[in-house]
Design a protein around this motif. Structure first.
Motif, short mmCIF file in Angstrom:
data_model
loop_
_atom_site.label_atom_id
_atom_site.label_comp_id
_atom_site.label_asym_id
_atom_site.label_seq_id
_atom_site.Cartn_x
_atom_site.Cartn_y
_atom_site.Cartn_z
N LYS A 1 82.00 67.40 58.07
CA LYS A 1 82.73 66.23 57.58
C LYS A 1 83.76 65.78 58.63
N THR A 2 84.16 64.53 58.53
CA THR A 2 85.19 63.98 59.42
C THR A 2 86.53 64.04 58.71
N GLU B 1 84.47 65.40 63.50
CA GLU B 1 85.71 65.80 64.16
C GLU B 1 86.84 65.96 63.15
N CYS B 2 87.76 66.83 63.44
CA CYS B 2 89.04 66.89 62.74
C CYS B 2 90.10 66.42 63.73
N ILE C 1 86.94 58.03 66.52
CA ILE C 1 86.82 59.36 65.93
C ILE C 1 85.35 59.62 65.66
N ARG C 2 84.82 60.70 66.24
CA ARG C 2 83.41 61.01 66.10
C ARG C 2 83.10 61.70 64.78
N GLN C 3 81.86 61.58 64.35
CA GLN C 3 81.41 62.25 63.14
C GLN C 3 81.63 63.75 63.27
N ILE D 1 84.33 61.10 54.89
CA ILE D 1 85.54 61.07 55.73
C ILE D 1 86.73 61.36 54.83
N LYS E 1 85.05 71.28 57.63
CA LYS E 1 84.69 71.32 59.06
C LYS E 1 83.32 71.96 59.25
N ALA F 1 82.59 57.83 63.52
CA ALA F 1 82.96 57.65 62.11
C ALA F 1 83.97 56.52 61.93
#
Length: 441
Positions: A199-200, A55-56, A51-53, A169, A195, A6
């Motif tokens: 969603k990121t 992830e939080c 930051i991956r799609q 995002i 989450k 992301a």
């Protein structure tokens, strides 16, 4: 850029020019005089992260570490001095209180203004308007100019816009520290929904419990440098070292930072990973008896006082790491003083496996010991209490700290040193049992 990514930050640098007075800025702009009329402040120094799609990701660090700066660059509010940022998805950001608000506009007008700035059409905002107003819940103030709003109204409306227009995002910078407890609970519930929807989320906060609870991964910044990234508990423990000036870069110890994949693999195996590089931190033999000691604990401090022995006993006095819920148990530690200390503070903390601090206390809170100790003295400390935590596994941390001329000092800390297993035949909701007495008539 990989479609699974992301946000990708590569070799990011941000340098601010600082001027002593406004005339210096003008002189430099007009090339008057020789040399520079400014000093440089490097807010970010070659930061890299991906930051991956879905992830939080939390970003933590002391004030001035570059957390807000990196978020502003990601969202396009600031331009980098060097490096590159790639974003794959539509961003909604809540960076500063009232950022993007026109003080003369009312709440409705500001909703459309903010939505348009993010990239939504009037039709899309129309469809979301009722949802935004319901979430913000500021009543008729929505028809008043923004300059009449309290700080709580600002954040309620701004967060309602940011989180209810379906971004791919979401970026939040400390905004949730404003607002009442009910609004904060509503915001965190939205986090959970985001989450679950994949969603990121990029989340900057000084609230380490929230970081531990909601984030899949944490990036630690300090003075513009990325110190590391990995599982929340590992990064939070390292951050606490930074706060008290006890952090030693792994490179200086001939060690290496564990990368994220290694940390995930360790977590899957139930290994803590708190000690960067994985080497044991000089643990004395026979320091613990009858309990499950963590071989990868994090240990640091000036060692003016040193914890030389520690263990847990059940209500019968037996050394063990398994405690029956509802029974009494004691935490013991022996501390040797290598120097005179004015008023040492002995402490323990119990955390869950994600690193969230559940409970703990110290001798200062309990007003149990406020005396000076001499070099060579040994103190044996016992904390006795009832076990009301829910059944499961927990981690015990121990510490000896104090104040030297008003400066908080860590003499010795052992993070996540022992495993505590709570054995229970009745678990209720949450972290601990209130032992309710129930009557039904």
């Amino acid at each position: 850029m990989d479609n699974n990514i992301a946000i990708k930050v590569t070799d990011l640098e941000k340098v601010y020019k600082l001027y002593d007075k406004p005339s210096d800025r003008l002189k430099e702009a007009l090339h008057i005089g020789r040399g520079k009329h400014h000093t440089e402040h490097r807010a970010l120094k070659g930061v890299n992260m991906a930051i991956r799609q879905g992830e939080c990701v939390g970003i933590i660090g002391t004030n001035g570490s570059g957390k807000s700066t990196i978020l502003k660059i990601i969202t396009g509010v600031l331009s980098p001095t060097a490096g590159n940022v790639e974003v794959n998805g539509r961003i909604s950001a809540l960076l500063e209180l009232g950022a993007g608000f026109n003080m003369e506009y009312n709440g409705i007008e500001n909703i459309y203004l903010n939505g348009t700035m993010i990239g939504f059409s009037k039709k899309e905002i129309d469809q979301k308007l009722d949802e935004i107003l319901a979430f913000a819940d500021i009543g008729d103030y929505v028809y008043q100019p923004a300059k009449t709003y309290s700080s709580g109204m600002f954040v309620r409306l701004a967060f309602a816009v940011a989180i209810n227009i379906d971004p791919e995002i979401l970026i939040v910078d400390e905004a949730l520290s404003v607002g009442d407890v009910f609004f904060q609970a509503k915001c965190y519930h939205k986090f959970e929904e985001f989450k679950e929807m994949g969603k990121t989320i990029v989340f900057v906060s000084h609230d380490l419990s929230s970081i531990s609870k909601y984030c899949d991964r944490v990036v630690l910044l300090n003075q513009g440098i990325k110190l590391g990234e990995g599982m929340p508990k590992q990064m939070i423990d390292t951050y606490k070292q930074v706060l008290v000036g006890q952090y030693t870069p792994p490179e200086a110890e001939g060690e290496r930072l564990l990368d994220d994949e290694q940390l995930r693999a360790m977590a899957a195996k139930g290994v803590d990973g708190s000690k960067l590089g994985g080497e044991k931190a000089g643990i004395a033999e026979n320091r613990v008896v009858g309990c499950a000691e963590n071989p990868d604990l994090l240990e640091y401090g000036s060692k003016k006082a040193q914890i030389t022995e520690y263990y847990i006993t059940d209500e019968k006095g037996t050394k063990t790491s398994a405690i029956l819920k509802g029974s009494s148990f004691s935490i013991h530690m022996r501390v040797e003083m290598t120097e005179k200390i004015a008023a040492p503070i002995f402490a323990f903390t119990i955390k869950n496996v994600r690193g969230t601090e559940i409970t703990g206390t110290n001798t200062m809170f309990e007003k149990a010991f406020l005396e000076s100790v001499e070099a060579g003295e040994t103190k044996e400390i016992t904390f006795t209490q009832d076990m009301n935590l829910q059944g499961g596994d927990y981690l015990l941390s121990l510490g000896v700290t104090g104040y030297e001329e008003d400066d908080f000092t860590v003499y010795h800390r052992l993070y996540d040193v022992l495993n505590v297993t709570v054995v229970s035949d009745k678990d209720t909701v949450g972290f601990y049992d209130m032992n309710s007495k129930v009557t039904v008539k």
